[in-house]
Design a protein around this motif. Structure first.
Motif, PDB file in Angstrom:
ATOM      1  N   ARG A 196      44.948  34.493  35.233  1.00 37.23           N
ATOM      2  CA  ARG A 196      46.289  35.045  35.062  1.00 37.23           C
ATOM      3  C   ARG A 196      46.719  35.906  36.254  1.00 37.23           C
ATOM      4  O   ARG A 196      47.885  36.256  36.395  1.00 37.23           O
ATOM      5  CB  ARG A 196      46.360  35.866  33.757  1.00 37.23           C
ATOM      6  N   LYS A 231      39.421  38.729  40.143  1.00 36.00           N
ATOM      7  CA  LYS A 231      40.193  39.788  39.473  1.00 36.00           C
ATOM      8  C   LYS A 231      39.592  41.173  39.668  1.00 36.00           C
ATOM      9  O   LYS A 231      40.295  42.122  40.040  1.00 36.00           O
ATOM     10  CB  LYS A 231      40.323  39.485  37.980  1.00 36.00           C
ATOM     11  N   ASP A 267      37.569  44.565  33.676  1.00 32.11           N
ATOM     12  CA  ASP A 267      39.018  44.604  33.877  1.00 32.11           C
ATOM     13  C   ASP A 267      39.687  45.683  33.025  1.00 32.11           C
ATOM     14  O   ASP A 267      40.894  45.653  32.823  1.00 32.11           O
ATOM     15  CB  ASP A 267      39.645  43.228  33.627  1.00 32.11           C
ATOM     16  N   ASN A 296      45.071  41.908  33.276  1.00 34.02           N
ATOM     17  CA  ASN A 296      44.977  40.451  33.255  1.00 34.02           C
ATOM     18  C   ASN A 296      45.902  39.801  34.272  1.00 34.02           C
ATOM     19  O   ASN A 296      45.668  38.680  34.687  1.00 34.02           O
ATOM     20  CB  ASN A 296      45.285  39.916  31.859  1.00 34.02           C
TER      21      ASN A 296
END
Ligand code: UD1
Ligand code: CA
Length: 462
Positions: free
Chosen positions: A16, A23, A101, A229
């Motif tokens: 995403r 990420k 995250d 995200n």
């Protein structure tokens, strides 16, 4: 209480984010996302810290010292990620699971979660929070008695029904498990869900079905649970982190005049009574001592300031600035710049890989590159070091107490001796001995009776 072993999940694909950068390596105020939960866990008294990485080992070289890694062979969900670490959890005490995250988890929230888990005597405790916008998070489905029944996932449609989608209490992605109960449940996870993945929260359902006590700990700091995200969420988290960092400096005696326009990395250190003026960005290993005045409109990266430095409308990278120095307005300090005590680098001046001596002044319109300048020297406006001959860089050496004329080019390698002088407009290609005056320019000649010869006074066309 026994020391928790920490497992941090960081092997996800992060699709995403729509980014080639993994990420958890995206930057959050000077540190990659993954460094934040590691630091919080350590400050909360963690024992081993194990990070779950993807097969390509995207986190190699990016993790803090002493962190262990395990590889999740395929991206088969958060349950699969903890399975990958299972062999390291045999016989350990409580296992704290964090998400790579969810960066703003604090030492306090981790401590409170561990306390709640211990005092509930639970086999598993999940941290929860009530969010105004719970979109995408797993929802906490509680039974009539308030106990946790299950987590209903909402990343893709199919796992949660309408009633569950209306729940605003979310799974923070932060858990404590008793190791033995966790290890017994992990092999029993099924991938029969909307994503076809092993969901870690299913461990809670399995333990509950076994009659084990599963607790939920509601956190009072919703910021601490925010997950990243996509880049919109990263920006929201960054805003909270930025405010938190600035507030910590303010509590330590740093006067930040306009927090809204100030960006300070988590790695920056500032001394008491230093003032940070608006539109200032301080990055990386930047440090400042006490009573400095930084900004307005100043960007410093990996730049170290002593005490009582004034730096205004300036851009600095990799510079070392001793106490009492004045920089700017409109100055550019490049890597390898050393400005010694009380020096001045003024308006429209660029300095690179140069040592500027104590009390020396470079006040206006100059480029000083690859130079060693002594103490108490004054370089005139428009002093330029010609440090590059098209093939190699050469150094310029300037002694103590030198008086440089305006508009002087110093063609390196060249040396100006102590207390030497240079005449305005000179192009200095040879050394100037100590105490001497170097003049290197065409002599002026005046053409007499010019007005008459050209046929009239200025203004009239001849
Ligand atoms: C997860 C939770 C959700 C919770 C949310 C909190 C699950 C199934 N859902 O959802 O209930 O509200 O976190 O932020 O756990 N990861 C791996 N390996 C994988 C997949 C993920 O290591 O195979 C890591 C990711 O790198 C990430 C973390 O686990 O750091 C969470 O994964 P993510 O896909 O972001 O889960 P969410 O959908 O946010
Ligand atoms: Ca997530």
């Amino acid at each position: 209480m026994s020391v928790p072993t920490v497992v941090i999940l960081a092997a996800g694909r992060g699709t995403r984010m729509r980014s080639a950068t993994p990420k958890v390596l995206h930057d959050l105020c000077g540190l990659p996302l993954i460094a934040w939960p590691v630091a919080a866990a350590r400050a909360a008294g963690a024992g081993r810290v194990i990070v779950v990485d993807a097969p390509e080992r995207q986190l190699d070289g990016h993790l803090p010292e002493g962190v262990e890694t395990v590889v999740q062979p395929q991206s088969d969900g958060t349950g699969g990620a903890v399975r990958a670490a299972a062999h390291l959890l045999e016989g350990s005490g409580p296992v704290l699971v964090l998400s790579g995250d969810v960066p703003l988890v604090t030492t306090q929230t981790i401590g409170a979660l561990l306390d709640a888990h211990a005092s509930a005597g639970a086999k598993a405790t999940v941290a929860t929070a009530v969010l105004d916008d719970p979109a995408g998070y797993g929802r906490v489905v509680r039974a009539a008695d308030g106990s946790v029944e299950r987590i209903a996932e909402t990343k893709v449609p199919g796992d949660a029904d309408e009633t569950e989608l209306a729940i605003r209490e979310v799974n923070a992605g932060i858990y404590v498990f008793e190791a033995a109960a966790l290890l017994a449940a992990l092999p029993r996870l099924s991938a029969e869900n909307a994503q076809g993945e092993f969901y870690l929260p299913e461990v809670l359902t399995l333990l509950r079905a076994d009659g084990d006590h599963v607790a939920a700990h509601a956190m009072d700091d919703p910021g601490a649970v925010l997950g990243v995200n996509d880049l919109v969420q990263l920006a929201a988290v960054r805003e909270l982190a930025r405010t938190r960092i600035i507030a910590a400096h303010q509590r330590a005696g740093v006067d930040v005049l306009d927090p809204g326009s100030t960006f300070i990395d988590a790695t920056v250190e500032l001394g008491a009574d230093t003032v940070v003026e608006p539109f200032t960005v301080l990055r990386g290993a930047t440090r400042a001592g006490e009573r400095c005045r930084i900004g307005p409109s100043t960007t410093l990266t990996d730049t170290v300031l002593g005490d009582e430095v004034t730096i205004v409308h300036a851009f600095g990278v990799g510079a070392l600035v001793h106490s009492g120095v004045s920089v700017g307005p409109y100055a550019y300090l490049r890597p390898g710049t050393l400005l010694r005590e009380g020096a001045k680098v003024g308006t429209f001046v660029e300095v690179k890989n140069s040592d500027i001596g104590a009390g020396t002044k470079v006040p206006h319109l100059s480029y000083i590159g690859d130079a060693d300048v002594g103490a108490g020297t004054n370089l005139g406006a428009g002093t330029i070091t010609a440090n590059y001959d098209g093939f190699a860089k050469h150094r310029t050496t300037i002694g103590d107490g030198v008086r440089g004329g305006v508009d002087v080019s110093l063609v390196a390698p060249v040396t100006l001796g102590d207390r030497s002088w240079t005449a305005a407009g000179s192009i200095i290609t040879q050394d100037v001995p100590p105490g001497a005056l170097g003049i290197a320019r065409e002599r002026q000649s005046n053409i007499p009776d010019f007005e008459e010869r050209r046929g009239g006074p200025p203004g009239d066309a001849p």
